[in-house]
Design an enzyme around this catalytic site. Structure first.
Site, mmCIF file in Angstrom:
data_model
loop_
_atom_site.group_PDB
_atom_site.id
_atom_site.type_symbol
_atom_site.label_atom_id
_atom_site.label_comp_id
_atom_site.label_asym_id
_atom_site.label_seq_id
_atom_site.Cartn_x
_atom_site.Cartn_y
_atom_site.Cartn_z
ATOM 1 C CG HIS A 113 -1.830 -1.079 1.443
ATOM 2 N ND1 HIS A 113 -2.925 -1.290 0.636
ATOM 3 C CD2 HIS A 113 -1.871 -2.058 2.380
ATOM 4 C CE1 HIS A 113 -3.599 -2.350 1.061
ATOM 5 N NE2 HIS A 113 -2.995 -2.837 2.104
ATOM 6 C CG ASP A 114 1.782 2.915 3.690
ATOM 7 O OD1 ASP A 114 2.053 2.756 4.890
ATOM 8 O OD2 ASP A 114 0.628 3.131 3.271
#
Ligand code: RIB
Ligand code: CA
Length: 313
Positions: A241-242
């Site tokens: 995600h990040d």
């Protein structure tokens, strides 16, 4: 692609967690990004734990002088809830990273965000990969902030897909819907990197298992923080995600965006934190990522962090 440009000044705001750790390593490793500082927020774990984890990660990747600023220890309005069930109670998947007798800066995170925006005179990119509490407070401190920064890339939201914190809301937004709503109403040049795209960008356990233990720096971060998921929980993959938010800071062409006003559900219903693109509204259009070239991002991730990534999407 920013291959031949001068490094882009970037401020990262994190709730260090497992994928935040990999995002920090990715941003630090690439010469196209000049990290100006890191701000921390309550999210995956408490503010204290997120701040300690951030210092440990920066120590491991050699960013021992990169300043860290503590932010808000709870959402604007609601009670904080964490994601320790995924990131482990320590927030780093049990990774034992070396401490360093370095402390955070005296200035608070929102003040540092405003100061940095003014200092970089419109050239600063903000990369937010946790709840948006610090950015909302910074915006209250400096209502002209949207005119002072270049871009804001946010890992957050679930626009046309189910949520992961609730059936309708992605974690970063679910923790602080009011903060996210203030950003959605703002004139920042925002790109929302939601689950719509991050659910396609994975690290697979077969790839992780090819990694040696004799690694250092950012590669060690990936090796150490993913162990709990791939070994203890025997999971087949992990969403990056990040790290994808950092990838988009580096190369916006990794994603296809739709431009629309963004609405955040700030009700007390079970749909709180849900995000959607509106047909029209009295708020500015923002960029919402709807597709990603996951193969090209995974190759970027593998190349920059020296992780054996195969040719899968
Ligand atoms: O929904 C994923 C997001 O929530 C990531 O930023 C992860 O670190 C957690 O904060
Ligand atoms: Ca995060």
């Amino acid at each position: 692609m920013m291959a031949d440009r001068i490094p882009t000044p970037v401020l990262m705001d994190v709730d260090t967690g497992v994928d935040d750790a990999m995002a920090l390593a990715l941003a630090w490793t690439t010469p196209q990004i000049e990290l100006v500082g890191v701000t921390t927020v309550a999210g995956n774990v408490t503010l204290d734990q997120a701040t300690t984890n951030t210092l440990r990660v920066l120590n491991t990747i050699g960013a021992t002088d990169l300043p860290v600023y503590r932010g808000m220890n709870r959402p604007l309005v609601r009670d904080h809830f964490d994601a320790a069930h995924f990131h482990g109670n320590d927030g780093l998947g049990g990774a034992k990273l070396p401490d360093r007798d370095r402390s955070v800066e005296a200035m608070t995170a929102p003040e540092f965000i405003v100061q940095s925006a003014r200092n970089y005179q419109g050239s600063l990119t903000l990369c937010f990969v946790g709840p948006l509490t610090n950015l909302a407070v910074a915006l209250s401190l400096a209502p002209d902030l949207p005119q002072l920064v270049d871009r804001v890339v946010i890992m957050g939201g679930a626009f046309q897909v189910p949520g992961n914190a609730t059936p309708t809301a992605e974690f970063n937004i679910a923790v602080d819907p009011e903060a996210a709503d203030q950003i959605a109403r703002s004139n920042f040049d925002v790109t929302w990197i939601g689950l719509d795209v991050t659910h396609s960008t994975k690290l697979y356990s077969e790839e992780w298992k090819q990694m040696s233990d004799a690694v250092s720096g950012g590669t060690k971060i990936v090796r150490d923080v993913c162990r709990q998921a791939f070994v203890d929980r025997a999971e087949g993959s992990m969403h990056l995600h990040d790290p994808l938010a950092v990838g988009v800071v580096l190369d916006q062409s990794l994603v296809e965006v739709e431009r629309a006003p963004v609405q955040v559900d700030t009700s007390v219903r079970t749909t709180a934190g849900a995000t959607r693109m509106m047909k029209s509204a009295a708020r500015p259009d923002q960029n919402v990522a709807i597709k990603v070239d996951s193969r090209r991002f995974r190759q970027m991730f593998g190349r920059l962090l020296n992780v054996p990534i195969d040719d899968r999407e």
